[in-house]
Design an enzyme around this catalytic site. Structure first.
Site, mmCIF file in Angstrom:
data_model
loop_
_atom_site.group_PDB
_atom_site.id
_atom_site.type_symbol
_atom_site.label_atom_id
_atom_site.label_comp_id
_atom_site.label_asym_id
_atom_site.label_seq_id
_atom_site.Cartn_x
_atom_site.Cartn_y
_atom_site.Cartn_z
ATOM 1 N N GLU A 56 78.577 -78.587 -96.365
ATOM 2 C CA GLU A 56 79.512 -77.552 -96.808
ATOM 3 C C GLU A 56 80.961 -77.950 -96.535
ATOM 4 O OE1 GLU A 56 75.958 -75.255 -94.957
ATOM 5 O OE2 GLU A 56 76.877 -77.239 -94.840
ATOM 6 N N THR A 199 46.145 -99.456 -80.754
ATOM 7 C CA THR A 199 46.811 -100.115 -81.877
ATOM 8 C C THR A 199 47.806 -101.148 -81.387
ATOM 9 O OG1 THR A 199 46.538 -98.209 -83.341
ATOM 10 C CG2 THR A 199 48.331 -99.726 -83.866
#
Length: 364
Positions: A56, A199
């Site tokens: 804005e 992982t």
């Protein structure tokens, strides 16, 4: 009722916001357009990287005096609080804007209230213009703010028979270059990328964004209950922040070694001897890590799904078959088809020779 000029301006604002995704975190990517009192575009802007002006203010600055008596069209309700920057709603009033049209209401309890401030100042306000399109871009951030916890996307890559690795543990590369490049787009928009220690030990991933130009890298998070992360891991290369989540049982010497290697080590509550994922996501939310990308294996994914913490699933399926090897998802308590977790299909797209499927769970 929004005018044709306001609708056109909103589409422009949405395009600006779309182009800024991943650059404004932890703030949402917002676009804004100022129309002068005759309905002509006078200025436009998008939220700057964190610490810079919101959309804005950028648009109002570009419009200058032409904003007085005009209309501000913005993808998200102007904020009403002073944080790193001033309250946008106050800037709108000061600029002499007569009307504000916005798409999505701000669910953040800290920042909301801009509409009330504007109306109290005599500004005409209309909400909901092209809301569905705005939610397509702002959706994850809106979910996070509304729930008070991060929006979680679980991503995986698998063969058509649901294998993420072969029997011997090899997994590179199941999918092709196009799918892997798309994963970097996901990472670029995330605040943090989360994996489990399994992982990390199997693949030693870097988890950085490499196929996309970004101004900042997401935080790399390892769920590592006992601080087993090797100090020579790629994740500790300094290319992006690294956070290791451990439990009280993690040895002090291992924690110290990881800190010396450049990681931040945080202790979170445990559940069944492992990091409690609900506690972890609450901790990450408090750090303004609102958008999480889970890239872990079957065990971590099952933990997130089983605890009801996954909002979106992005699966990359390769036209290939392995017949044996690691499954996409571990067990999380479903014993009968009546308890199956149904997802809402959002998108199916070709990624080179592979297929990407996006679906959502729960109220996402």
């Amino acid at each position: 009722m929004a005018s044709p000029a306001e609708t056109t301006a909103m589409r422009s604002a949405l395009a600006l916001a779309r182009g800024a995704l991943g650059t404004t975190n932890p703030n949402p990517a917002v676009g804004a357009v100022v129309l002068d009192r005759n309905g002509r575009e006078a200025g436009a802007g998008v939220t700057a990287p964190v610490g810079g002006p919101h959309a804005e203010v950028v648009a109002l600055t570009a419009a200058g005096e032409s904003a007085r008596g005009g209309t501000l069209v913005v993808t998200l309700e102007p904020c009403a609080h002073r944080g790193r920057t001033g309250a946008c709603a106050q800037a709108v009033v000061a600029a002499g804007i007569a009307r504000v049209v916005y798409a999505a209401t701000d669910p953040n309890a800290v920042a909301s209230g801009g509409v009330d401030l504007l109306r109290d100042a005599g500004v005409d306000v209309e909400a909901g213009l092209l809301l569905d399109e705005a939610e397509a871009e702002l959706g994850p951030w809106l979910v996070a703010m509304g729930r008070g916890r991060p929006h979680v996307t679980w991503k995986y890559a698998a063969t058509m028979d649901g294998r993420t690795a072969a029997r011997d543990g090899t997994s590179r590369w199941i999918t092709g270059e196009a799918a892997r490049a798309d994963v970097h787009q996901l990472r670029a928009r995330a605040d943090a990328v989360v994996i489990g220690i399994g992982t990390l030990l199997a693949d030693d991933p870097a988890l950085t964004v490499r196929a996309v130009d970004v101004g900042r890298q997401p935080v790399r998070v390892v769920v590592d209950s006992h601080a087993r992360t090797p100090v020579g891991s790629k994740l500790l290369d300094g290319a992006a922040p690294a956070l290791i989540a451990v439990t009280a049982s993690a040895p002090a010497k291992r924690r110290a070694a990881l800190r010396d290697a450049g990681a931040e080590v945080i202790e979170v509550a445990s559940k069944d001897g492992r990091v409690d994922l609900g506690s972890l996501v609450s901790t990450l939310f408090a750090r303004e890590l609102y958008l999480l990308l889970v890239e872990g294996g079957a065990t971590l994914a099952a933990g997130f799904v089983g605890d009801g913490l996954v909002d979106r699933v992005v699966g990359y399926l390769a036209p290939a078959l392995l017949g044996a090897g690691s499954d996409v998802l571990g067990g999380f308590g479903v014993g009968t088809i009546n308890d199956v977790k149904r997802l809402r299909l959002r998108d199916v797209a070709a990624m080179g020779d592979d297929v990407r499927i996006i679906a959502e769970l729960g109220g996402a």
